[in-house]
Design an enzyme around this catalytic site. Structure first.
Site, PDB file in Angstrom:
ATOM      1  N   GLY A  53       0.749  -1.248   0.000  1.00  0.00           N
ATOM      2  CA  GLY A  53       0.000   0.000   0.000  1.00  0.00           C
ATOM      3  C   GLY A  53       0.780   1.299   0.000  1.00  0.00           C
ATOM      4  O   GLY A  53       0.224   2.352   0.276  1.00  0.00           O
ATOM      5  N   TRP A  55       2.068   2.960  -2.552  1.00  0.00           N
ATOM      6  CA  TRP A  55       1.614   3.870  -3.605  1.00  0.00           C
ATOM      7  C   TRP A  55       0.298   4.513  -3.192  1.00  0.00           C
ATOM      8  O   TRP A  55       0.078   5.691  -3.418  1.00  0.00           O
ATOM      9  CB  TRP A  55       1.463   3.139  -4.950  1.00  0.00           C
ATOM     10  CG  TRP A  55       2.760   2.961  -5.676  1.00  0.00           C
ATOM     11  CD1 TRP A  55       3.991   2.801  -5.098  1.00  0.00           C
ATOM     12  CD2 TRP A  55       2.984   2.935  -7.086  1.00  0.00           C
ATOM     13  NE1 TRP A  55       4.947   2.666  -6.061  1.00  0.00           N
ATOM     14  CE2 TRP A  55       4.360   2.745  -7.287  1.00  0.00           C
ATOM     15  CE3 TRP A  55       2.143   3.047  -8.195  1.00  0.00           C
ATOM     16  CZ2 TRP A  55       4.922   2.663  -8.575  1.00  0.00           C
ATOM     17  CZ3 TRP A  55       2.701   2.961  -9.474  1.00  0.00           C
ATOM     18  CH2 TRP A  55       4.084   2.774  -9.663  1.00  0.00           C
ATOM     19  N   ASP A  79      -5.758  -5.573  -4.944  1.00  0.00           N
ATOM     20  CA  ASP A  79      -4.654  -6.540  -4.905  1.00  0.00           C
ATOM     21  C   ASP A  79      -5.199  -7.928  -4.625  1.00  0.00           C
ATOM     22  O   ASP A  79      -6.276  -8.091  -4.063  1.00  0.00           O
ATOM     23  CB  ASP A  79      -3.619  -6.170  -3.837  1.00  0.00           C
ATOM     24  CG  ASP A  79      -2.258  -6.799  -4.136  1.00  0.00           C
ATOM     25  OD1 ASP A  79      -1.357  -6.050  -4.558  1.00  0.00           O
ATOM     26  OD2 ASP A  79      -2.097  -8.018  -3.940  1.00  0.00           O
ATOM     27  N   ASP A  95      -8.299 -10.401  -8.452  1.00  0.00           N
ATOM     28  CA  ASP A  95      -7.294 -10.692  -9.465  1.00  0.00           C
ATOM     29  C   ASP A  95      -7.534  -9.766 -10.640  1.00  0.00           C
ATOM     30  O   ASP A  95      -8.617  -9.756 -11.221  1.00  0.00           O
ATOM     31  CB  ASP A  95      -7.482 -12.164  -9.885  1.00  0.00           C
ATOM     32  CG  ASP A  95      -6.459 -12.602 -10.913  1.00  0.00           C
ATOM     33  OD1 ASP A  95      -5.771 -11.732 -11.489  1.00  0.00           O
ATOM     34  OD2 ASP A  95      -6.354 -13.822 -11.138  1.00  0.00           O
ATOM     35  N   ASP A 121       1.565  -1.319 -10.287  1.00  0.00           N
ATOM     36  CA  ASP A 121       2.914  -1.668  -9.833  1.00  0.00           C
ATOM     37  C   ASP A 121       2.980  -3.168  -9.557  1.00  0.00           C
ATOM     38  O   ASP A 121       3.720  -3.643  -8.720  1.00  0.00           O
ATOM     39  CB  ASP A 121       3.247  -0.862  -8.568  1.00  0.00           C
ATOM     40  CG  ASP A 121       4.677  -1.067  -8.098  1.00  0.00           C
ATOM     41  OD1 ASP A 121       5.558  -1.293  -8.938  1.00  0.00           O
ATOM     42  OD2 ASP A 121       4.910  -1.007  -6.873  1.00  0.00           O
ATOM     43  N   LYS A 161       4.317  -0.809 -14.409  1.00  0.00           N
ATOM     44  CA  LYS A 161       5.667  -1.376 -14.287  1.00  0.00           C
ATOM     45  C   LYS A 161       5.919  -2.361 -15.420  1.00  0.00           C
ATOM     46  O   LYS A 161       5.093  -3.215 -15.710  1.00  0.00           O
ATOM     47  CB  LYS A 161       5.790  -2.096 -12.946  1.00  0.00           C
ATOM     48  CG  LYS A 161       7.090  -2.857 -12.801  1.00  0.00           C
ATOM     49  CD  LYS A 161       7.587  -2.898 -11.392  1.00  0.00           C
ATOM     50  CE  LYS A 161       6.877  -3.939 -10.549  1.00  0.00           C
ATOM     51  NZ  LYS A 161       7.234  -3.738  -9.135  1.00  0.00           N
TER      52      LYS A 161
END
Ligand SMILES: C[S@@+](CC[C@H](N)C(=O)[O-])C[C@H]1O[C@@H](n2cnc3c(N)ncnc32)[C@H](O)[C@@H]1O
Lengths: 307, 870
Positions: A53, A55, A79, A95, A121, A161
């Site tokens: 957490g 970010w 998440d 998911d 990320d 990312k």
């Protein structure tokens, strides 16, 4: 190894603890923002793959302090893993490769309001085989992009990312279909030795006639064939971010920097229930190499899907 | 190993999958998800729009593999949670088609088990009911209903793929070192019970096994019993033996000695049951060591050592006496005889060199094997003026020694880190060469330092009981006897020939660096902490593996000292530097670790200030280069992660290393260094994570002059946005030179410098040619070769015009390599032919013919490749 050894090895790990971030990754978003100002004027944002957490912490700090009308601000964090609560952040467990998750996120923004920014990320469990990791990472990023096509307003921004490797050019050209401006950025808090980088994609626009869908894979990510590998191709600009005077992620710093006192601290937020937790006491049992466990039928489930 | 990916990614975003079925209607796909769930699908058949048949939940992590047995009655699955789950599939009715079978079956977890210490990549259900599995911990496990067997394919690497052919009882495995192994699943240890001693109300105190499998056991009641061919015989009884402290066999196995705390000795002849009995000491005898078939040393309380000859009639003749000067009680635990020298290790980890007719040791290595003791020694090659001896100890190290009978002195050659902290035997076998046995947790392991793998792992309850072993060369097996936890005496025959290497492996992790020793002899360093010496020609021939770095090896540099003698310097994590001296004679290789250095400052004692732990232990040595100085010593430059360029001086005659400079600060973590001579000045160039290149004038140390050294770089320039991962230097003419650099910013940059007295940048240019960070570079006249993590090697041509201050570069050919995460390249040009070796996650060699390459465009160029590892 001493307790302070990780502090010595990794300046950002230490700074994260000192500044109250849950993970050192916080600095990556901070540095990307200082270069590209992606958080300016943003009110609604989705943080994909957010646990633990940090970010979300950066987002909530920036969004709530910037805006006059705090009710306009909405941060949704998603998440697979559980994440300790954060004030002002809606958390979803799911998911990101599933349509149901996309729908759950959409439901958070009632009235079908689109979001200003999607950040991603996520990282799969790294296997240590770089080409395999790069492939899985690309798949995850495409899943994030899929969700983004549902959520993002035209002109909005996506940050994701990527692992720079043999197929990253293809991945980036796919992103360029959806965004007017794509840049590869490497914050200086990301180690030089790491293959990780971030794509900063601005000016979102859905191609004509494209309908967002999660049902079939958005794109394939096949490698280029041998003859396609010519060298004269447009290359996406690369930008290193974080000021030159910023801390160097690879450098070994002394514990005392510029006369500041060093205090040993505990991490802000540890991982919640790693998958191997249960196995730990079992596989370290002395004298037996194989430990067989009976099944707790309450935990197990086999769901038959009949009509 | 690529096929693993295929299986893993049949379905996007699922971590694992397998499929069965005879026709399209009946194809069933089993997939594992990141959501800890196994989903059974019928991809081509839907019912009410659904093609999911079942969902199974049990695992607590990502699913890595799913297998189904032939009769569709069992499923096994493996996961990130380290467990293997066996699912029972009960058919709803008989003779159904596959689709109906899986649609209506009742699937329940039968049991789960843990056989691996890390993630389990795969399990296979065999028809026999046995389960074969492979994991991240490098183990292959075979679980039968009675016991579990485990094997290791290659030290420090993971087993990534596994398959088996049950009718032949063979399994094949592939691991991260790139090796492929074939296993015979029949070749498993067999055990037999020699005796059940509980009923006799006694227990075995000591035992020895002979190579004919005859086992002498000394029981707590003073009886010596011989077990052989399913019979047992009482050989000897003496109440004195109730206080026996040692029982050992002679190397020829014809004599067995017992020594007691009362100072008695008993010698048994195994061939004739002849016995010798005497009290030879007023004090307790604590240890006995056979030096050869007729000489022993006996240590008594009071640190006294007696040296005896044992005649064939078992009589003893006292030859000499030695003593250990130690305040604590100390005795010899391992020893070898080298002419008139005795090289011996003691229970406190020290090693002594004794000379006959000299009471006191002539040399001492105090606590070299740590306090827990030296456990075994072995005599290796004998050279004209020295003998190589090795020792192992409870510190888990294997040390090689040079024992010179000429100078009557010893020094340590090098040291390897073993996979066990409790090695106890060093020996050689005909098939495997050197072998080391030890205990690891509750297992006995047999380790081959040559193959770098554990040949056998057998549960035995650990070393704290009566045990002994012997080798059987004919059968390539070990016979190990120990008392088991259930009060039985158990004999295990452990075969060592169950594995065959189909493809040899290389480093098990990323190769960080490579240096050339001779034309085809390369030295490499890796994250797996080893340094390897390898011959690269048509195949890869591994000559030496040096495992003594405590962390990853990041850089290696080599210098010729004299014909066939090379100085090799390796540096890496935890601020470690090692200097090796390598001697190559025709077919023999002798490598000595001359220096092992860890960066540490003497802590200044400032009592008024609480001293913080220094950061030096965490500093990484990133790169190293070596050069001769005018006075023929070696100057070693090390670029460090704390931003400091450190200089060392190595005196090859006295083998001494001294840190001569540690005030050259680059501010950022240094990534690469390069020595260059510009005009009459000697420089070391450093590149760092912020994209700077620094020129350090080190002429003072190279020329041994007494000019002052400047603590600031002579020249400093920013060439890249972020880290510079590689650089090369090429002289042009008239004091102009070209520096080529590759950056984390994906750029190749060419910079021309003028350097008559001062260094100045004339012009530079840079281009994006790679899609990922550039990590390897080599510049030649007219062209430059770059390699990147994007797995491409690109040839670019360049030209410059000094008068108009321009330099241009243009890529003209590229080559795709299968080596992922490239860390660098080595190139060798011979006429128009260039041989390139790239290294990273594996190694690949290829040849490029520049005469056909430069005739561009288009490029019908010839590049032939040999892929060496992975
Ligand atoms: C590097 S962490 C993110 C760190 C986070 N940005 C922060 O600053 O604290 C990567 C996360 O990706 C998540 N993840 C991986 N695969 C996912 C998936 N398919 N769906 C959702 N989350 C996923 C993991 O659970 C993990 O928490």
């Amino acid at each position: 190894m001493g307790k302070s050894s990780k502090d010595k090895r990794d300046i950002y790990y230490r700074l994260a603890k000192e500044q109250g971030w849950r993970a050192r990754s916080a600095f990556k978003l901070i540095q990307i923002n200082s270069q590209f100002h992606v958080l300016d004027g943003v009110k609604r944002v989705v943080d994909l793959c957010a646990a633990p957490g940090s970010w979300s912490q950066v987002l909530s700090k920036a969004l709530y302090s910037d805006s006059e009308d705090k009710d306009d601000v909405k941060i949704v964090a998603v998440d697979l893993q559980s994440m300790a609560p954060l004030p002002g952040v809606v958390q979803l467990k799911g998911d990101i490769t599933k349509e149901s998750t996309a729908n759950e996120i959409l439901a958070q923004f009632d009235g079908g309001q689109l979001v200003d920014l999607v950040v991603f990320d996520g990282a799969p469990d790294v296997t240590g085989l770089h080409d395999l990791d790069e492939y899985v990472q690309a798949q995850l990023l495409l899943a994030a992009l899929n969700i983004t096509t549902y959520l993002l307003k035209p002109g909005g921004t996506f940050i994701g990312k990527i692992f720079r490797g043999k197929d990253s050019s293809l991945l980036i050209s796919q992103l360029e279909i959806f965004f007017g401006d794509v840049v590869v950025a490497k914050p200086c808090s990301s180690r030089n030795s790491s293959i990780e980088s971030f794509v900063v994609c601005r000016d979102f626009r859905l191609p004509d006639g494209y309908k967002p869908t999660m049902a079939n894979p958005l794109m394939t990510n096949d490698s280029l064939s041998w003859d396609e590998m010519d060298v004269h191709r447009v290359i996406t600009p690369f930008v290193a971010c974080g000021s030159l005077s910023g801390f160097d992620a690879d450098k070994t710093y002394p514990l005392e920097i510029d006369g500041l006192q060093y205090i040993q601290r505990n991490p802000v937020q540890g991982p919640i229930a790693p998958p191997y937790e249960k196995s730990k006491p079992l596989i370290t049992t002395k004298g037996t190499s194989v430990v067989q466990t009976p099944i707790d039928q309450g935990v197990a489930s086999a769901e038959k899907l009949m009509d | 190993m690529k096929y693993v990916y295929l299986i893993l990614f049949i379905i996007m975003s699922r971590y694992s999958a397998t499929s069965i079925g005879e026709d399209e209607e009946n194809i069933i796909v089993f997939s594992g998800t990141v959501f800890r769930e196994i989903v059974i699908w019928s991809p081509f058949r839907r019912l009410n729009g659904l093609n999911i048949l079942q969902r199974l939940q049990m695992h607590e992590g990502v699913i890595f593999s799913i297998t189904v047995n032939k009769s569709n009655s069992i499923i096994s699955s493996t996961s990130d949670d380290r467990s293997i789950v066996i699912w029972k599939v009960e058919a709803f009715a008989e003779h159904q088609n596959t689709y109906d079978h899986w649609k209506f079956a009742k699937i329940t977890p039968a049991y789960s088990f843990y056989a691996h210490k890390a993630r389990v990549w795969k399990s296979i259900l065999m028809q026999s009911g046995n389960i074969l599995s492979a994991g991240e911990d490098g183990q292959i496990c075979l679980k039968t209903s009675l016991r579990t067997y485990q094997w290791e394919e290659s030290r420090g690497s993971q087993v990534r793929s596994l398959d088996c052919m049950e009718i032949k009882n063979l399994a094949a495995s592939g691991c991260t070192s790139g090796s492929v192994g074939l296993w015979s699943l029949d070749t498993v240890p067999k055990s037999e019970i020699l005796a059940d001693y509980k009923k006799d109300n006694r227990y075995p105190k000591h035992l020895v096994v002979l190579s004919n499998n005859g086992t002498y056991v000394l029981y707590s009641d003073g009886h010596v019993v011989l077990y052989k061919n399913n019979t047992s015989n009482n050989i000897y009884q003496n109440d004195v033996l109730c206080c026996t402290l040692t029982m050992v066999k002679s190397p020829c196995e014809t004599k067995v000695t017992f020594t007691t705390s009362s100072g008695h000795i008993v010698i048994l002849k195994s061939t004739s049951a002849q016995v010798f009995f005497d009290k030879i000491s007023p004090d307790k005898i604590v240890s006995t060591i056979w030096l050869n078939n007729s000489q022993i040393i006996i240590c008594c309380r009071g640190n006294k050592i007696f040296y005896y000859e044992v005649f064939e009639d078992l009589k003893l003749n006292h030859l000499d006496t030695f003593c250990i000067c130690s305040k604590t009680s100390s005795w010899i635990t391992a020893a070898v005889l080298v002419e008139n020298l005795i090289f011996a290790g003691c229970n406190e980890g020290s090693i002594y060199l004794f000379k006959l007719n000299h009471q006191e040791p002539i040399q001492l290595f105090s606590k070299i094997h740590s306090f827990a003791g030296v456990t075994a020694m072995w005599t290796h090659e004998k050279y004209s003026n020295f003998t190589v001896i090795s020792s192992v100890g409870r510190d888990g190290h294997h040390r090689y020694w040079n024992v010179s009978t000429q100078s009557e002195s010893v020094y340590e050659i090098r040291c390897d880190i073993l996979p066990t902290k409790w090695p106890f035997v060093i020996t050689t076998s005909l098939v495997h060469g050197l072998l080391i046995c030890g205990f690891k947790e509750s297992n006995l392991i047999v380790y081959s330092p040559i193959e770098q793998r554990i040949l056998a792992t057998v549960p035995c309850g650990g070393g704290h009981r009566a045990w002994d072993l012997t080798f059987n060369n004919d059968r390539d097996s070990i016979c190990f006897v120990c008392s088991s936890s259930s009060n039985k005496l158990e004999l295990n025959e452990i075969p060592l020939h169950g594995h065959h290497t189909l493809l040899k492996g290389f480093h098990s992790m990323i190769v960080n660096c490579m240096a050339k020793v001779t034309a085809d002899l390369m030295i490499t360093g890796s994250d797996d902490t080893t340094v390897r010496l390898t011959r690269f020609n048509d195949s890869v021939h591994n000559l030496l593996i040096l495992r003594s770095h405590i962390s990853s090896v990041r850089s290696v540099s080599c210098l010729t000292l004299k014909p066939n003698v090379y100085i090799i310097v390796t540096v890496g994590g935890r601020a470690q530097l090692k200097i090796w001296t390598l001697n190559i004679t025709n077919n023999d290789m002798y490598c000595e670790e001359s220096i092992s250095h860890l960066l540490k400052t003497k802590q200044e004692k400032k009592p008024w200030r609480t001293v913080l732990p220094s950061n030096e232990g965490e500093t990484r040595f990133m790169d190293v280069c070596v050069q001769y100085t005018k006075s023929k010593s070696i100057l070693i430059s090390v670029g460090c992660s704390d931003g400091i360029l450190r200089l060392y001086n190595y005196d090859t005659n006295n083998k001494t290393l001294s840190l001569i400079e540690d005030n050259l600060d680059c501010n950022s973590c240094i990534l690469k260094i390069l020595p260059v001579q510009l005009n009459s000045y000697h420089y070391v160039l450093t590149t760092d994570t912020k994209g700077f290149i620094n020129f350090w004038d080190i002429s003072k140390y190279v020329d041994n002059s007494d000019v002052d050294l400047s603590f600031t770089p002579k020249y400093r320039h920013c060439l890249h946005q972020s880290g510079i991962n590689c650089c090369d230097w090429l002289e042009i003419k008239n004091y102009y030179g070209l520096i080529t650099t590759g950056g984390d910013d994906q750029r190749l940059s060419l910079s021309i410098f003028h350097y008559e007295d001062t260094v100045t940048l004339l012009c530079n240019t840079s281009i994006y040619i790679h899609f990922s960070q550039v990590t390897g570079i080599k510049a030649y006249n007219q062209f430059v070769i770059t390699a990147s993590v994007d797995q491409k090697i690109i040839f670019s041509s360049w030209n410059c015009d000094l008068s108009s201050k321009t330099v241009q570069v243009l890529p003209f050919a590229s080559y795709f390599t299968t080596v992922a995460d490239i860390h660098g390249l080595i190139a060798h040009k011979n006429g128009d032919k260039v041989k390139v070796i790239v290294y990273g996650q594996g190694v690949e060699t290829f040849h490029a013919d520049m005469s056909s390459l430069t005739q561009s465009p288009p490029p019908p160029y010839t590049i032939s490749a040999i892929i060496l590892a992975r």
